[in-house]
Write an enzyme that holds these catalytic residues in place. Structure first.
Site, PDB file in Angstrom:
ATOM      1  N   SER A 148      33.873 -24.381  -4.217  1.00 42.10           N
ATOM      2  CA  SER A 148      33.718 -23.567  -5.466  1.00 42.10           C
ATOM      3  C   SER A 148      34.383 -24.372  -6.465  1.00 42.10           C
ATOM      4  CB  SER A 148      33.859 -22.291  -5.198  1.00 42.10           C
ATOM      5  OG  SER A 148      33.915 -21.907  -6.751  1.00 42.10           O
ATOM      6  N   TYR A 161      40.649 -16.253  -3.581  1.00 40.53           N
ATOM      7  CA  TYR A 161      39.520 -17.222  -3.547  1.00 40.53           C
ATOM      8  C   TYR A 161      39.817 -18.370  -4.170  1.00 40.53           C
ATOM      9  CZ  TYR A 161      34.430 -18.314  -4.088  1.00 40.53           C
ATOM     10  OH  TYR A 161      33.145 -19.013  -4.068  1.00 40.53           O
TER      11      TYR A 161
END
Ligand SMILES: NC(=O)c1ccc[n+]([C@@H]2O[C@H](COP(=O)([O-])OP(=O)(O)OC[C@H]3O[C@@H](n4cnc5c(N)ncnc54)[C@H](O)[C@@H]3O)[C@@H](O)[C@H]2O)c1
Length: 260
Positions: A148, A161
């Site tokens: 990501s 994350y």
């Protein structure tokens, strides 16, 4: 990819499907369908066996659904063993599974950090580790990690994350460099905002126009576009590409935020 066997960790999907489509289409499912369309036999692992089975049922070619909990080390290893036991080889491994956190640094809990670490990071290196030996024996194998832009740029949202997605790229580079001379390649796709059930679940369907507005292309990406990038990196067309992060974000990371 005819004759090749691929394993996609996190290849189910759940949440709202796109209008007019019966099956929710996340990145993992789109990747499995694309690899199957390219001719690969695809093993789909998911914590929910039914979701994995739905992917295999939609695939163009043969496959196998396996239940795997990415947060459990032994389960990650058993899933790879099951794929190898069924088909005798693995040519392609896609580590797609990932959970997004919600907590910035002051609210970051140890529990969420540890769960993110287990699912987004530990499951990926354990899966790669379990698949490596038989690949090395054949001097052939391609790993693709689904990353990501949160691993490159901060959105000020989830610390766990961002940290696990950054570390995931280090795992990818480690495998790439260590085994480059032995026929193994490892790369990552680094995704921006993709119109997936995950994003619609987490951020709401009503937020789609605002999400699209910050993208130079003016739209969210599609899981099929993420899958196309994965398929390229997994294929022999990327035979001289290893250790790389292919950013698929509609231009977000190339842009300098200026008032229009
Ligand atoms: N959608 C986006 O905008 C976007 C952006 C950047 C990166 N990503 C990355 O894409 C990947 C996932 O995308 P997706 O669309 O397939 O997501 P998804 O939420 O649809 O997840 C795919 C599958 O993972 C399974 N899963 C969840 N926890 C699991 C566990 N512990 N063990 C095994 N399976 C588990 C779910 O059952 C689901 O079927 C993640 O790595 C995510 O970080 C997505």
């Amino acid at each position: 990819m005819a004759g090749q066997v691929a394993y996609v960790l996190g290849g189910g999907s759940h949440g709202p499907a796109r209008p007019g489509e019966p099956l929710p289409m996340g990145n993992g499912r789109a990747i499995a369908l694309r690899l199957a369309a390219e001719g690969a036999t695809v093993v789909v692992g998911d914590i929910d066996l039914g979701r994995a089975q739905a992917t295999v049922a939609a695939q163009a070619g043969p496959g196998l659904a396996v239940a795997v909990d990415a947060a459990d080390a032994a389960s990650c290893q058993a899933a790879v063993a099951s794929a190898l036991g069924s088909f005798g080889r693995l040519d392609i491994v896609v580590c797609n599974v990932g959970v997004s956190g919600r907590e910035p640094i002051k609210a970051q809990s140890v529990a969420e950090w540890e769960y993110s670490e287990a699912v987004n990071l530990r499951s990926h290196w354990l899966t790669a580790q379990a698949a490596l030996e038989p690949m090395l024996a054949r001097s052939r194998g391609a790993f693709v990690f689904v990353g990501s832009t949160a691993g490159l740029l901060s959105s000020r949202r989830s610390l766990s994350y961002e940290a696990t997605k950054a570390a995931q790229l280090a795992v990818m580079r480690h495998i790439a460099v260590r085994y480059a001379a032995r026929g193994i390649r490892a790369n990552a796709v680094v995704l921006g905002v993709i119109d997936s059930p995950l994003v619609r679940r987490e951020f709401g369907e009503e937020g789609a126009p605002a999400r699209a507005a910050v993208v130079p292309m003016g739209r969210e990406g599609r899981p099929e576009e993420a899958a196309a990038a994965v398929a390229f990196l997994a294929s022999d067309d990327a035979g001289y590409v290893t250790g790389q992060s292919l950013i698929v974000d509609g231009g977000v990371s190339a842009s300098w935020p200026t008032p229009s």
